[in-house]
Enzyme design. Structure first.
Site, PDB file in Angstrom:
ATOM      1  N   TRP A  57       0.840  -1.203   0.000  1.00  0.00           N
ATOM      2  CA  TRP A  57       0.000   0.000   0.000  1.00  0.00           C
ATOM      3  C   TRP A  57       0.872   1.249   0.000  1.00  0.00           C
ATOM      4  CZ3 TRP A  57      -0.452   4.208   3.249  1.00  0.00           C
ATOM      5  CH2 TRP A  57      -1.564   5.028   3.056  1.00  0.00           C
ATOM      6  N   HIS A  58       2.000   1.195   0.697  1.00  0.00           N
ATOM      7  CA  HIS A  58       2.874   2.360   0.777  1.00  0.00           C
ATOM      8  C   HIS A  58       3.643   2.609  -0.518  1.00  0.00           C
ATOM      9  CE1 HIS A  58       2.195   2.105   5.164  1.00  0.00           C
ATOM     10  NE2 HIS A  58       2.476   3.384   5.133  1.00  0.00           N
ATOM     11  N   GLY A  59       3.861   1.593  -1.304  1.00  0.00           N
ATOM     12  CA  GLY A  59       4.589   1.830  -2.542  1.00  0.00           C
ATOM     13  C   GLY A  59       4.827   0.560  -3.336  1.00  0.00           C
TER      14      GLY A  59
END
Length: 468
Positions: A323-325
């Site tokens: 989700w963060h990257g």
């Protein structure tokens, strides 16, 4: 448009507040919706289709939710839920993960020698898509579960999804949390005052602490990891540790303050996370709305603590990392956190709780190390940086400028000390005790104009979480 900018502070926000408070109660949501679209368009003006994409997302989810309401069977409702989630997660995948998947397929094809690689889409990531995708998906799931009723008004649903204070970087607000407030909320001078106070504190954390310590991390990267000493490596990593916290915490406070001005009560996103004594506790205090989202919509449906606990934790942390990257360093970061939490669940947590000093020492080490994996996309560079942090594991390559930490330590002593002090929660307790005194009010005014001065000098950066 960022909150810590002249455009927002002296043009957008005053104009919005004047229109908002002059508008009749029945029109206030329309003012928020229109202002939020303008706010978002300003950020994506080079890619105006992204505004259209958001409006389509609202329409798709509005329609799917309304159709679910008219369904008599659970199976039919599941079809519309699947259709809505396919659109939401499909858009997120295409814009954020498609090139990551393509890159890995091409690497595999190159190693196997199976032919030409696939073309890259090279799409620019729409601002805030990770946040608003999770937010609208939670609404759709809650309608399916019958936890909330499908919203009849397209305008109200659009106001919920697009509300500019939390549109770009959260906090992730579920529809059930603000459902009543979207229809009826209190506006008062006290809310205005409290909101402005909270906004000013958040702005100060962003501009006066996060940006300043972030400059040290930037300089460490400019020097090159092969040329920094062990003390400077630790200083740089601590600087990033402070930067990511005060950058995101500052944004969350500003969002909460703006929401308070408009009569909304947004959830807290942080609770002194760096005072935690375990990684388990840390992730109950850090980005709490994201943690709640994964717990409510992924972890518990998978079985939670009842069945296959470690499998569920593994999946949640792999998804949290992605989700963060879209990069392997985020996957590795998620796996690192999962391993620590798993070890704590196997018994280490009881030891940490029994010996608080050990818990704080343990977290002082693992929190910065986890952010190192998070901050450095190149795994080879991560290994090089680890070699600087722990030089006793082997001889370091490259020329190290011994004494560099004295130069940078002197330059950033004040901002690093301020960051450390604010992590303890002492300033927050002092503020609550003296909140309505004249000296504290004057202090907030001074902080605001100090921030403005720093922004005038160009000492400002975009929020880190905008890239997610």
């Amino acid at each position: 448009m960022v909150f810590s900018s002249f455009t927002f502070l002296f043009h957008f926000l005053p104009a919005f507040l004047i229109l908002y408070f002059l508008a009749p109660s029945a029109w206030k949501n329309a003012v928020i919706f229109l202002a939020s679209l303008i706010f978002y368009f300003y950020g994506v003006k080079e890619h105006p289709f992204y505004l259209v994409l958001m409006l389509i997302s609202i329409l798709v989810n509005y329609t799917a939710a309304r159709l679910m309401t008219g369904c008599r069977t659970r199976r039919t409702r599941s079809v519309w839920l699947a259709a809505g989630l396919t659109w939401n997660l499909g858009c997120l995948f295409v814009f954020k993960y498609l090139d990551f998947l393509t890159e890995n397929i091409n690497r595999l094809s190159e190693r196997l020698g199976t032919g030409a690689g696939l073309p890259y889409a090279e799409l620019v990531l729409p601002v805030g898509i990770s946040f608003y995708t999770f937010q609208i998906s939670s609404y759709l799931i809650d309608v399916y579960r019958k936890s909330v009723r499908a919203e009849r008004s397209f305008l109200t649903l659009g106001t919920y999804l697009c509300m500019f204070p939390q549109l770009i970087a959260g906090p992730i607000v579920t529809y059930s949390h603000v459902e009543k407030q979207l229809r009826e909320r209190t506006h008062s001078f006290r809310n205005l005052e409290e909101g402005l106070r909270e906004f000013t504190i958040g702005l100060s954390l962003k501009v006066l602490i996060a940006n300043q310590v972030g400059n040290l991390w930037t300089q460490v990267n400019s020097i090159g990891y092969e040329s920094i000493s062990c003390p400077l490596a630790w200083m740089g990593l601590l600087a990033y540790t402070f930067q990511i916290y005060f950058d995101f915490y500052g944004y969350s406070l500003m969002a909460k303050g703006l929401g308070r001005i408009m009569g909304f009560d947004f959830p807290d996103n942080f609770q002194n996370p760096y005072l935690s004594r375990s990684m388990t506790e840390f992730w109950r205090r850090w980005h709490m709305t994201l943690g709640s989202w994964f717990r409510e919509y992924v972890y518990i449906p998978l079985g939670g603590n009842r069945i296959h606990t470690y499998r569920n934790l593994f999946l949640v942390w792999m998804l949290t990392g992605l989700w963060h990257g879209a990069n392997w360093n985020f996957v590795l970061w998620g796996f690192f956190v999962f391993v620590l939490i798993m070890v704590e669940k196997r018994g280490f947590l009881k030891i940490l709780e029994k010996f608080p000093a050990l818990g704080h020492l343990y977290m002082f080490l693992v929190i910065p190390l986890s952010w190192l994996i998070f901050a450095v996309p190149d795994l080879g560079q991560t290994g090089l940086y680890l070699g600087r942090l722990f030089p006793f594991f082997g001889p370091a390559e490259g020329t190290v400028f011994h004494g560099d930490f004295i130069k940078y330590g002197t330059a950033y002593l004040g901002s690093m000390a301020a960051a450390f002090l604010c992590c303890t929660g002492i300033p927050g307790k002092l503020y609550q005790a003296k909140k309505y005194t004249l000296p504290m009010t004057c202090g907030l005014v001074v902080l605001f104009w100090w921030c403005v001065y720093c922004m005038y000098l160009g000492l400002d950066d975009p929020f880190l979480y905008y890239q997610f």
